[in-house]
Design an enzyme around this catalytic site. Sequence first.
Site, PDB file in Angstrom:
ATOM      1  N   GLU A 175      -6.786  -2.932  -3.956  1.00  0.00           N
ATOM      2  CA  GLU A 175      -6.188  -4.216  -3.563  1.00  0.00           C
ATOM      3  C   GLU A 175      -5.749  -5.069  -4.756  1.00  0.00           C
ATOM      4  O   GLU A 175      -4.701  -5.696  -4.710  1.00  0.00           O
ATOM      5  CB  GLU A 175      -7.175  -5.019  -2.701  1.00  0.00           C
ATOM      6  CG  GLU A 175      -7.463  -4.408  -1.344  1.00  0.00           C
ATOM      7  CD  GLU A 175      -6.265  -4.444  -0.387  1.00  0.00           C
ATOM      8  OE1 GLU A 175      -5.207  -4.970  -0.760  1.00  0.00           O
ATOM      9  OE2 GLU A 175      -6.401  -3.915   0.729  1.00  0.00           O
ATOM     10  N   HIS A 201       0.797  -1.235   0.000  1.00  0.00           N
ATOM     11  CA  HIS A 201       0.000   0.000   0.000  1.00  0.00           C
ATOM     12  C   HIS A 201       0.831   1.288   0.000  1.00  0.00           C
ATOM     13  O   HIS A 201       0.522   2.233  -0.731  1.00  0.00           O
ATOM     14  CB  HIS A 201      -0.913   0.029   1.234  1.00  0.00           C
ATOM     15  CG  HIS A 201      -2.138  -0.838   1.107  1.00  0.00           C
ATOM     16  ND1 HIS A 201      -3.120  -0.590   0.170  1.00  0.00           N
ATOM     17  CD2 HIS A 201      -2.543  -1.933   1.801  1.00  0.00           C
ATOM     18  CE1 HIS A 201      -4.086  -1.496   0.299  1.00  0.00           C
ATOM     19  NE2 HIS A 201      -3.756  -2.331   1.276  1.00  0.00           N
ATOM     20  N   SER A 260       1.916  -7.427  -2.794  1.00  0.00           N
ATOM     21  CA  SER A 260       2.484  -8.054  -1.592  1.00  0.00           C
ATOM     22  C   SER A 260       2.332  -9.570  -1.650  1.00  0.00           C
ATOM     23  O   SER A 260       2.500 -10.250  -0.637  1.00  0.00           O
ATOM     24  CB  SER A 260       1.793  -7.499  -0.342  1.00  0.00           C
ATOM     25  OG  SER A 260       0.403  -7.727  -0.393  1.00  0.00           O
TER      26      SER A 260
HETATM   27 FE   LIG Z   1      -4.901  -4.008   2.016  1.00  0.00          FE
END
Ligand SMILES: [Fe+2]
Length: 498
Positions: free
Chosen positions: A374, A334, A393
């Site tokens: 996301e 993020h 991620s």
């Molecule tokens: Fe998140």
Amino acid sequence: MMSRPVSKPRPVRRAHTFEGSTLYPSRKTSLIEDARRDSSSSSVDIWGPFGLPSPTEHDDVFSEGTEEVTNLVNGDIPKRLCVSFSSRGDAGFASLAKAVKVFEMTKTKLIHVESRASAANDGFEFLVQVDAKSCIVRSLLASLKKTVDSVVLHTEEVPKRAIWFPRHISDLDKCTHLTMSYEPDLDNDHPGFTDKEYRTRRTEIASIAFQYKYGKHIEKVSYNESEIQTWGYVYRQLQQLFTTHACKEHVTAFSELENVGLYSPDFIPQLEDVSNFLKAKTGFQLRPVAGLLTARDFLASLAFRVFQTTQYIRHSSSPMHTPEPDCCHELLGHIPMLANSEFAQFSQEIGLASLGVSDDDITKLATLYWFTVEFGLCREGEQVRAYGAGLLSAPGELMYALSDQPEHRPFQPAKVAIQEYQDKNYQSVYFVSESFEDTKQKLRSFANSMTRNFEVRYDPFKQTIIPLDTLDNVRDTVRDLKAHITTVTSALEKITMH
Ligand SMILES: [Fe+2]
């Protein structure tokens, strides 16, 4: 957010800040509970919301045999009022004329009038429906009482109570409702479920968030060697992929974070330091959070350019997989995106659109958030790259999302908002944005189609949300806009003169 082993994805639950209510019963339940809690917390004083002083024993407005009026006023006062009154004998229609005069004087809009002969006397009974400003309701009733007989206020229309939302950034202290869905104590899929030491450590770090209040520094975490090793492993795995899979905005910001010494595989950055970096870049700041927040609370924080961020780290036995967001997901996925001005603006737009909307609209916005912030992809020339933190991620899904296996569709908010999504495996479809500006404009148009009947704007100087639901507030906004336009016009003139 969950990440998975590259070679051996296993069907485990995907953790996420949000879970769509229609697909995730726990999410829906949580939102309904939130709404109930919010409603009850905002219903303590029924006079306050309408700007009315509480009645006192010295109040002369309802003191003359008007029990029925008092009772109704102490119930629920709508802006659209239904009032009945009567008069005797010849004064009948003259009383109506006087009542109309009262409405004129108080700028009350008369919507509907009915009359009938009184069964009790030789006069008339009137029923009127009016739209009255809430601030003059009491004086209106007082004036009517002096003019006509037997004034009764009926609550014909009781509007839905406004959904509470934070007005000042400090109100985010109340936006900390956790879903508890993926906590290691409760979720037997969690890698830390059987590790008491891990659960204790996670609770210890999460306690920082529980104690945090607006304006405080974020307490540092002294990460141990095992935690730093986990961080370093995830960091290096992802770093290899960023230059070929991440969007240019992420790559640029990640490099800067490394260059200023905030990011390294050798230590876990502290939230306070990262927050200060972000503030200088885009005005975003971090706030520690103890776990998965409800969608309403999480989105509301974005409206203030506040990103609620976990500090604990995933279990060391499973560095490429976590069923809940952790510092790897937040800091590697993020944060670099939030350092980009356009993306920061887009994120805030989702937050602003969420304030005061219905549970159904929150679900749509949460789904939009899922497929953009996301799991979003974007076009870069002939290439498609990732900008979603869930992908940035998670090495396995990052490579899968950019392969030819899943379907890529253009970003269209009305379709994205109702798209079903996976929580047990990779997504079957990803949405590709043309640009953050384009995505922001489309989101704004979509938000206008939602049920909220007022706009909001954020005042960064006061760190306050201003609902544009009164002429005064709109006038203030226009005045600010005029000042900006004057400055821009002057700047253009000066540039073209030289
Ligand atoms: Fe998140």
